[in-house]
Design a protein around this motif. Structure first.
Motif, short mmCIF file in Angstrom:
data_model
loop_
_atom_site.label_atom_id
_atom_site.label_comp_id
_atom_site.label_asym_id
_atom_site.label_seq_id
_atom_site.Cartn_x
_atom_site.Cartn_y
_atom_site.Cartn_z
N ILE A 462 0.87 -1.17 -0.05
CA ILE A 462 -0.18 0.13 0.05
C ILE A 462 0.92 1.25 -0.07
CG2 ILE A 462 -1.65 1.14 1.26
CD1 ILE A 462 -2.72 -1.37 2.27
N LYS A 463 1.71 1.31 1.02
CA LYS A 463 2.62 2.45 0.85
C LYS A 463 3.43 2.64 -0.30
CE LYS A 463 3.28 2.28 6.06
NZ LYS A 463 4.51 1.78 7.03
N LYS A 464 3.98 1.58 -1.06
CA LYS A 464 4.85 1.93 -2.28
C LYS A 464 3.99 1.79 -3.08
CE LYS A 464 8.99 0.13 0.17
NZ LYS A 464 10.20 -0.62 0.07
N GLY A 465 2.64 1.57 -3.50
CA GLY A 465 1.97 1.63 -4.38
C GLY A 465 2.09 0.37 -5.61
N ARG A 466 2.30 -0.77 -5.12
CA ARG A 466 2.66 -1.91 -5.56
C ARG A 466 1.11 -2.69 -5.78
NH1 ARG A 466 7.68 -2.67 -2.44
NH2 ARG A 466 6.53 -3.88 -1.04
N ILE A 467 0.57 -2.47 -7.00
CA ILE A 467 -0.95 -3.15 -7.29
C ILE A 467 -0.65 -4.24 -7.75
CG2 ILE A 467 -2.98 -2.76 -8.32
CD1 ILE A 467 -2.23 0.17 -8.60
N GLN A 468 -1.34 -5.49 -7.09
CA GLN A 468 -1.24 -6.87 -7.70
C GLN A 468 -2.09 -7.02 -8.95
OE1 GLN A 468 1.11 -8.70 -5.72
NE2 GLN A 468 1.22 -6.77 -5.08
N PHE A 469 -1.87 -6.53 -10.17
CA PHE A 469 -2.69 -6.82 -11.37
C PHE A 469 -2.84 -7.97 -11.77
CE2 PHE A 469 -1.85 -2.10 -12.06
CZ PHE A 469 -3.07 -1.75 -12.03
N SER A 470 -1.84 -8.75 -11.24
CA SER A 470 -2.00 -10.26 -11.53
C SER A 470 -3.05 -11.14 -11.05
CB SER A 470 -0.86 -11.06 -11.03
OG SER A 470 -0.70 -10.82 -9.74
N ARG A 471 -3.79 -10.42 -10.17
CA ARG A 471 -5.14 -10.90 -9.54
C ARG A 471 -6.34 -10.58 -10.24
NH1 ARG A 471 -4.27 -12.64 -4.23
NH2 ARG A 471 -2.22 -12.16 -3.14
N CYS A 472 -6.15 -9.58 -11.28
CA CYS A 472 -7.27 -9.11 -12.13
C CYS A 472 -7.69 -10.08 -13.12
CB CYS A 472 -7.02 -7.90 -12.92
SG CYS A 472 -6.81 -6.28 -11.72
N TYR A 473 -8.98 -10.08 -13.37
CA TYR A 473 -9.57 -10.82 -14.62
C TYR A 473 -8.77 -10.58 -15.83
CZ TYR A 473 -13.51 -11.20 -11.64
OH TYR A 473 -14.45 -11.10 -10.49
N PRO A 474 -8.48 -11.50 -16.65
CA PRO A 474 -7.74 -11.22 -17.77
C PRO A 474 -8.72 -10.42 -18.92
CG PRO A 474 -8.71 -13.59 -17.65
CD PRO A 474 -8.82 -12.96 -16.33
N GLY A 475 -8.14 -9.73 -19.63
CA GLY A 475 -8.76 -9.03 -20.65
C GLY A 475 -9.11 -7.62 -20.47
N LEU A 476 -8.52 -7.07 -19.31
CA LEU A 476 -9.21 -5.68 -18.88
C LEU A 476 -8.54 -4.72 -20.09
CD1 LEU A 476 -8.50 -5.51 -15.20
CD2 LEU A 476 -10.37 -6.02 -16.55
#
Length: 552
Positions: A462-476
């Protein structure tokens, strides 16, 4: 032998976005044919193609636009033919008009039409009167689809409504019918009766009879509990209020009474019951917040804010009372499911459904920020979505007023884990934007954006803004990914305002293709359902355990 054109061009009037072909035929095969527009030779490519088949020559437009309008000629060394193409602008042409609609009193009516192209200017009229957004009217444009939502219907809402897009109009009649007993139950009571305890019955309802909080002085407030055959009579100090009291013709409405039917929900600090005005029989939601000395500021804070607000996507305050133990806020009853549960109950959903809900959230938040109010607890539990896809923010217990350019202390922030909260740097409107980014990520992933099995690692993410995009649905789409990145920026100054978010093409629903497909990508709700089950277990642990005197 001269190259003569035997089939000439003819003037054409076409509609924008049509596929258009100009064709000529010459007496003998030849490649010495030139196409021109307004005397300038054309170079094929992009939207325009030139075809030759024997003696037939054609100029084609895949999707003609207003810029293609003009005089076209086909020329050989010995002959030429000329014609004019006129392109009609379809911006103000309806592909689907309004339809006559019937709706019931106290319900919601949605009038919808569609234009051939997105409209740049839209005006809604009731009869000959121009309608303005706000209050009971909600006007929306989703690309080419235009809609008018009318809430809290009354007999006087019956009329002819018109959508005016400049040079074209579409009209339809709205007829308001008297609300039936069955529809009242289906629309408002069904959800609440399911939550009744097995030992409760309709004959054991409790009634709270108190006066609305007046502008000054003391008032006697009496609490009645028929099921327990007791009454408590006490004098209670009152706080100022300027809420209007609906008058009952021919009777004294200074003393209002409500019957409390069933518990709807419990939060960390309050309990919400469904209630009914004994005079008008109208259903409301009653929010009970403990009024002990240490909790008075929090309870009164929400009341003081709500009484000044009026927005289609924020719950409306009807009245307020003080009992010996509680502050009671009587609010409009929003019959619907929490935001994420609303999505999870669908078979599938797509980005367009997320952006439709997001527009409503941002509209309410922009309204709050414009009035120097920051919400500080924007999450699914505090948002309800009706069957008509109308979203309401229903809790402002954490909201505070702010001064532009100054931050608020983080001491009383309960659940918000924005970077500025963890770093104890102070909060502001940017904190609401971060919370919206978290909510959008969950809707597009069924997961948390900074989740880690290790608590310290989650805080670090959170503090460093490391977003876990690998958890998102494919094809965004790129638009959705960009929105998440901008709103979850770990630097407050790097986040857009609510007003800026509303202007983003992705938020408006102008979705480009995803990274992986030219078709609409739909998401299964299985992952989101599993996420909500896990969250429900955590929520149960923090719900208030206070006993309500309305229960048996």
């Amino acid at each position: 032998m001269p190259i003569i054109i035997k089939k000439k061009l003819e003037n054409r009037t076409v509609q924008e976005d049509e596929e258009v072909t100009l064709e000529v035929e010459i007496r003998k095969p030849s490649l010495e044919v030139t196409w021109k527009k307004d005397h300038v030779a054309l170079q094929p490519g992009g939207n325009m193609e030139v075809h030759v088949e024997g003696t037939k020559h054609s100029l084609s437009f895949k999707k003609i636009s207003s810029t293609d309008q003009g005089h076209y000629s086909c020329e050989t060394m010995d002959d030429k033919t000329r014609a004019k193409i006129t392109v009609e602008n379809l911006e103000h042409v309806f592909s689907r008009g309004l339809r006559d609609t019937r709706a019931e009193e106290k319900g919601v009516a949605v009038l919808e039409c569609e234009t051939r192209r997105p409209s740049l200017r839209t005006t809604w009229l009731k009869g000959v009167a121009v309608l303005k957004p706000g209050g009971k009217y909600h006007m929306r444009q989703q690309e080419r689809v235009l809609s008018l939502t009318i809430n809290h219907l009354e007999k006087s809402d019956g009329d002819v409504y018109t959508c005016d897009v400049g040079t074209a109009r579409s009209s339809a009649a709205l007829t308001i019918q008297e609300q039936t007993k069955e529809s009242r139950k289906a629309g408002c009571l069904e959800q609440c009766h399911k939550m009744l305890s097995s030992h409760q019955s309709e004959t054991e309802d409790s009634t709270l009879g108190v006066n609305p909080i007046p502008t000054q002085g003391l008032i006697t407030s009496t609490f009645y509990s028929r099921s327990r055959e007791r009454s408590v009579h006490t004098h209670i100090p009152l706080v100022p209020v300027d809420l209007p009291v609906v008058a009952n013709p021919g009777s004294d409405r200074s003393h209002q009474t409500y019957s409390f039917l069933s518990e709807i929900n419990r939060g960390r600090f309050s309990v919400v019951w469904q209630c009914q005005d004994d005079w008008s029989k109208q259903l409301f939601a009653a929010k009970f917040t403990p009024y002990a000395q240490e909790q008075q500021q929090r309870a009164l804070g929400e009341y003081q804010l709500l009484k000044k607000l009026s927005h289609i996507h924020i719950v409306q305050l009807r009245s307020a009372f003080i009992t010996p133990c509680y502050l009671v806020l009587i609010q409009e009853l929003c019959a619907g499911r929490e935001l994420l549960h609303n999505l999870a109950e669908r078979d599938l959903y797509a980005e367009v459904h997320v952006s439709e809900l997001l527009q409503q959230i941002l509209s309410a938040v922009e309204y709050l920020h414009h009035r120097l109010i920051v919400h500080l607890d924007l999450k699914s539990e505090n948002m309800l979505v009706t069957d008509h896809n109308l979203l309401k923010i229903v809790d402002l217990s954490s909201a505070q007023t702010f001064t532009p350019g100054q931050t608020l202390p983080v001491d009383h922030i309960q659940e918000m884990k924005a970077p500025e909260v963890l770093e104890k740097q102070g909060v502001g409107p940017e904190t609401d934007i971060w919370a919206i980014g978290v909510l959008v990520f969950i809707m597009l992933s069924g997961d948390d954006p900074f989740q880690s099995e290790l608590h310290w690692e989650s805080r670090s993410n959170i503090k460093k803004g490391r977003i876990q995009f690998s958890r998102c649905y494919p094809g965004l789409s790129e638009g959705s990914v960009s929105f998440i990145k901008r709103t979850l920026n770990h630097k407050t100054w790097g986040r857009p305002s609510a007003a800026e978010c509303l202007q983003l093409p992705w938020v408006k629903g102008w979705h480009g293709s995803s990274r992986h497909s030219d078709s609409i990508v739909c998401f299964s709700t299985d992952k989101l359902q599993a996420y909500l089950q896990e969250q429900e277990t955590k929520r149960e642990k923090v719900r208030t355990k206070m006993d309500m005197p309305l229960s048996n």
